[in-house]
Design a protein around this motif. Structure first.
Motif, PDB file in Angstrom:
ATOM      1  N   LEU A  35      46.512  41.623  54.286  1.00 33.36           N
ATOM      2  CA  LEU A  35      45.883  42.418  53.229  1.00 33.36           C
ATOM      3  C   LEU A  35      44.831  41.603  52.482  1.00 33.36           C
ATOM      4  O   LEU A  35      45.081  40.460  52.077  1.00 33.36           O
ATOM      5  CB  LEU A  35      46.942  42.912  52.240  1.00 33.36           C
ATOM      6  N   LEU A  36      43.676  42.207  52.286  1.00 29.69           N
ATOM      7  CA  LEU A  36      42.636  41.659  51.415  1.00 29.69           C
ATOM      8  C   LEU A  36      42.623  42.455  50.120  1.00 29.69           C
ATOM      9  O   LEU A  36      42.517  43.689  50.145  1.00 29.69           O
ATOM     10  CB  LEU A  36      41.260  41.752  52.092  1.00 29.69           C
ATOM     11  N   GLN A  37      42.730  41.768  48.979  1.00 32.13           N
ATOM     12  CA  GLN A  37      42.546  42.399  47.678  1.00 32.13           C
ATOM     13  C   GLN A  37      41.170  41.978  47.148  1.00 32.13           C
ATOM     14  O   GLN A  37      41.004  40.848  46.693  1.00 32.13           O
ATOM     15  CB  GLN A  37      43.614  41.949  46.681  1.00 32.13           C
ATOM     16  N   TRP A  38      40.205  42.869  47.236  1.00 36.48           N
ATOM     17  CA  TRP A  38      38.862  42.574  46.706  1.00 36.48           C
ATOM     18  C   TRP A  38      38.615  43.583  45.596  1.00 36.48           C
ATOM     19  O   TRP A  38      38.024  44.651  45.800  1.00 36.48           O
ATOM     20  CB  TRP A  38      37.819  42.686  47.812  1.00 36.48           C
ATOM     21  N   ALA A  39      39.080  43.237  44.412  1.00 33.88           N
ATOM     22  CA  ALA A  39      39.091  44.187  43.309  1.00 33.88           C
ATOM     23  C   ALA A  39      38.913  43.452  41.988  1.00 33.88           C
ATOM     24  O   ALA A  39      38.938  42.209  41.933  1.00 33.88           O
ATOM     25  CB  ALA A  39      40.406  44.975  43.314  1.00 33.88           C
ATOM     26  N   THR A  40      38.733  44.237  40.935  1.00 34.44           N
ATOM     27  CA  THR A  40      38.653  43.644  39.610  1.00 34.44           C
ATOM     28  C   THR A  40      39.960  42.931  39.274  1.00 34.44           C
ATOM     29  O   THR A  40      41.032  43.300  39.779  1.00 34.44           O
ATOM     30  CB  THR A  40      38.341  44.721  38.554  1.00 34.44           C
ATOM     31  N   TYR A  41      39.869  41.920  38.417  1.00 38.24           N
ATOM     32  CA  TYR A  41      41.037  41.072  38.115  1.00 38.24           C
ATOM     33  C   TYR A  41      42.233  41.906  37.678  1.00 38.24           C
ATOM     34  O   TYR A  41      43.372  41.651  38.100  1.00 38.24           O
ATOM     35  CB  TYR A  41      40.653  40.064  37.026  1.00 38.24           C
ATOM     36  N   ASP A  42      42.010  42.909  36.841  1.00 41.54           N
ATOM     37  CA  ASP A  42      43.123  43.694  36.301  1.00 41.54           C
ATOM     38  C   ASP A  42      43.767  44.591  37.344  1.00 41.54           C
ATOM     39  O   ASP A  42      44.909  45.036  37.150  1.00 41.54           O
ATOM     40  CB  ASP A  42      42.630  44.545  35.124  1.00 41.54           C
ATOM     41  N   ALA A  43      43.060  44.878  38.423  1.00 45.13           N
ATOM     42  CA  ALA A  43      43.623  45.747  39.463  1.00 45.13           C
ATOM     43  C   ALA A  43      44.398  44.970  40.523  1.00 45.13           C
ATOM     44  O   ALA A  43      45.151  45.564  41.301  1.00 45.13           O
ATOM     45  CB  ALA A  43      42.511  46.557  40.127  1.00 45.13           C
ATOM     46  N   LEU A  44      44.217  43.658  40.569  1.00 43.91           N
ATOM     47  CA  LEU A  44      44.886  42.849  41.585  1.00 43.91           C
ATOM     48  C   LEU A  44      46.390  42.757  41.315  1.00 43.91           C
ATOM     49  O   LEU A  44      46.821  42.719  40.159  1.00 43.91           O
ATOM     50  CB  LEU A  44      44.310  41.429  41.610  1.00 43.91           C
ATOM     51  N   ASP A  45      47.158  42.702  42.369  1.00 40.81           N
ATOM     52  CA  ASP A  45      48.586  42.404  42.251  1.00 40.81           C
ATOM     53  C   ASP A  45      48.737  40.886  42.398  1.00 40.81           C
ATOM     54  O   ASP A  45      48.710  40.349  43.506  1.00 40.81           O
ATOM     55  CB  ASP A  45      49.387  43.138  43.332  1.00 40.81           C
ATOM     56  N   HIS A  46      48.862  40.205  41.264  1.00 39.30           N
ATOM     57  CA  HIS A  46      48.873  38.744  41.289  1.00 39.30           C
ATOM     58  C   HIS A  46      50.163  38.177  41.886  1.00 39.30           C
ATOM     59  O   HIS A  46      50.182  37.040  42.358  1.00 39.30           O
ATOM     60  CB  HIS A  46      48.647  38.200  39.880  1.00 39.30           C
TER      61      HIS A  46
END
Length: 488
Positions: free
Chosen positions: A48-59
């Motif tokens: 999985l690639l998470q390329w999203a705004t910081y608040d939308a990422l699942d850290h």
């Protein structure tokens, strides 16, 4: 490159959303894009690639190192050492204590931190955290000015110039007065300029930097956007500008600088800071602030590429510029050789920016950023690079000019600040192509190698990329190994 899914979400940044999707379309094979992370995907993300705004990422997924999954995220989780001005100041100070010969000694302006909620706290700070600054101010040097910046604000909010202790006191009293009023700080002032006041008690953390009073001055009119001819040398006016550098950090850790650098100009010609003649106490910042977010009504009128400035006249000479004298000859009478030479000498009075100057500025930027990221790595509590993350930063520099013949450098870059999720939409439509190129370069440099097989040509190309080498319009300026607490 193996198959993977891409989570993309930029709800308040449609341009970034489009650029990310276009960059992913340039990969082979093209990954499927999803717009939300459901519970099943979080429980078993796979590749999985998470390329999203910081608040939308699942850290939590970013920190996860399950053998059954391979997750790459578009932001480091902890990076305050870079993106908060007061943390960056402390980070650089600590690094210079250990590395006094670092380029950061002259690559960043002198900075003081202060934590303050109310104006009356300044009296105590002058004898404590701001003691050194107090001594500098009390010398009464008329050329010395200082700039106040909130540690956690951006887009020019809260920036103020001051010259004395009384000036700074008045600034914080102004902030307190604005806070007590019901009207918000988003309103326009009477001059049509955006109000940049802040609420001191909510921000608390500020930095004070020595104002760099010898900026390189150029006239953006020499690079006209509408195809019109450039003005003659005698009509040029020097404008201050800052450089917006797009920097990509990848893994733990490689740092790249995108080669297309923006120059963002102030709206009005530069004049040295001075007290207002009307004795209102408010200093007009329009000649000093170059943030495009404070000049939205100008559109892209003040935006150029650094490469486009080659050939522009350097207008920041220490000598005052004189109006070009008119030739003394009658109408229709030929000018003599001396008159012609005099006019040519006046027209060439100022030097121009050369390709070598631009190359030197880019080299300095890479050196300063390399040391800045090393400094951040040493502040491990507040910056933790991860092998499965990358991030795009917008980094601001100002270039100073020392025309003296014995100067170690004619042009000197100075690091101002590091911005996460930079406001790329302010680049303007004319230069959107560099953003498209930048995001495709990120996809090829950070994303494709991560999801490629070990020893594949893509990985070999990235692994063989040497510091100082340019590929995909990105120059590698740092390559170091950082060991993490989780065993990687």
């Amino acid at each position: 490159m193996g198959d993977f899914a891409a989570f993309v979400s930029w709800p308040t940044a449609p341009l970034t959303e489009r650029l990310v999707r276009t960059a992913l379309e340039s990969l082979t094979p093209q990954p499927p894009v999803i717009t939300a992370l459901n519970a099943d995907l979080v429980a078993s993300p796979g590749r999985l690639l998470q390329w999203a705004t910081y608040d939308a990422l699942d850290h939590d997924l970013t920190f996860s190192h399950s053998p059954a999954s391979r997750v790459l995220s578009s932001s480091y989780v902890i990076r305050k050492a870079l993106i908060r001005k007061h943390f960056l100041s402390r980070c650089i100070h600590n690094y210079l204590t250990k590395h006094p010969d670092s380029i950061l000694t002259w690559g960043a302006p002198r900075t003081w931190e202060l934590e303050i909620s109310f104006a009356d706290e300044l009296d105590e700070l002058w004898g404590d955290d701001l003691y050194d600054l107090s001594e500098e101010i009390e010398k009464g040097d008329p050329a010395k000015w200082w700039i106040l910046k909130p540690g956690m604000a951006d887009r020019g909010m809260g920036l103020r110039l001051f010259h004395t202790k009384e000036d700074l006191q008045a600034i914080f009293e102004e902030f307190e007065q604005d806070e007590s009023e019901e009207e918000g700080t988003e309103e326009d002032d009477n001059d049509g300029r955006r109000d940049t006041a802040v609420v001191t008690s909510q921000l608390r953390h500020f930095v004070i930097q020595e104002y760099l009073g010898n900026p390189l001055l150029l006239d953006p009119a020499e690079v006209p956007l509408d195809g019109s001819p450039a003005p003659p040398p005698q009509d040029l006016r020097g404008h201050k500008f800052h450089l917006r550098v797009y920097c990509v950090a990848s893994g733990a850790i490689k740092v790249y600088v995108y080669d297309q650098i923006l120059a963002l100009f102030s709206a009005v010609p530069y004049a040295s800071p001075s007290r207002p003649e009307d004795d209102t106490g408010e200093i007009d910042l329009s000649a000093h602030l170059t943030n495009t977010s404070l000049q939205t009504e100008r559109g892209e009128a003040g935006v150029r590429l650094l490469n486009e400035l080659v050939g522009c006249h350097v207008l920041s000479s220490s000598q005052p510029r004189r109006q070009q004298p008119k030739p003394r000859h009658a109408m229709g009478q030929a000018m003599d050789v001396d008159s012609i030479n005099a006019r040519r000498a006046e027209a060439t009075k100022y030097s121009t920016v050369s390709a070598e100057d631009v190359s030197d500025i880019k080299g300095q930027i890479c050196e300063v950023l390399s040391e800045t990221f090393k400094a951040a790595v040493e502040m491990s509590v507040h910056f933790q690079p991860l092998p499965n993350a990358f991030e795009l930063f917008g980094i601001d520099f100002v270039v100073t000019h020392d025309p003296s013949p014995d100067a170690p450098r004619k042009f000197q870059v100075n690091l101002l600040e590091v911005n996460s999720e930079p406001a790329i939409e302010l680049t303007g439509p004319r230069l959107t192509w560099i953003l498209e190129d930048l995001f495709k370069a990120i996809a090829k440099t950070c994303v494709a190698p991560f999801f490629s097989a070990e020893g594949s040509p893509i990985q070999q190309d990235v692994d063989g990329w040497k510091v100082g080498e340019v590929k995909e319009n990105m120059r590698k300026c740092l390559d170091m190994q950082v060991r993490g607490a989780q065993g990687w």
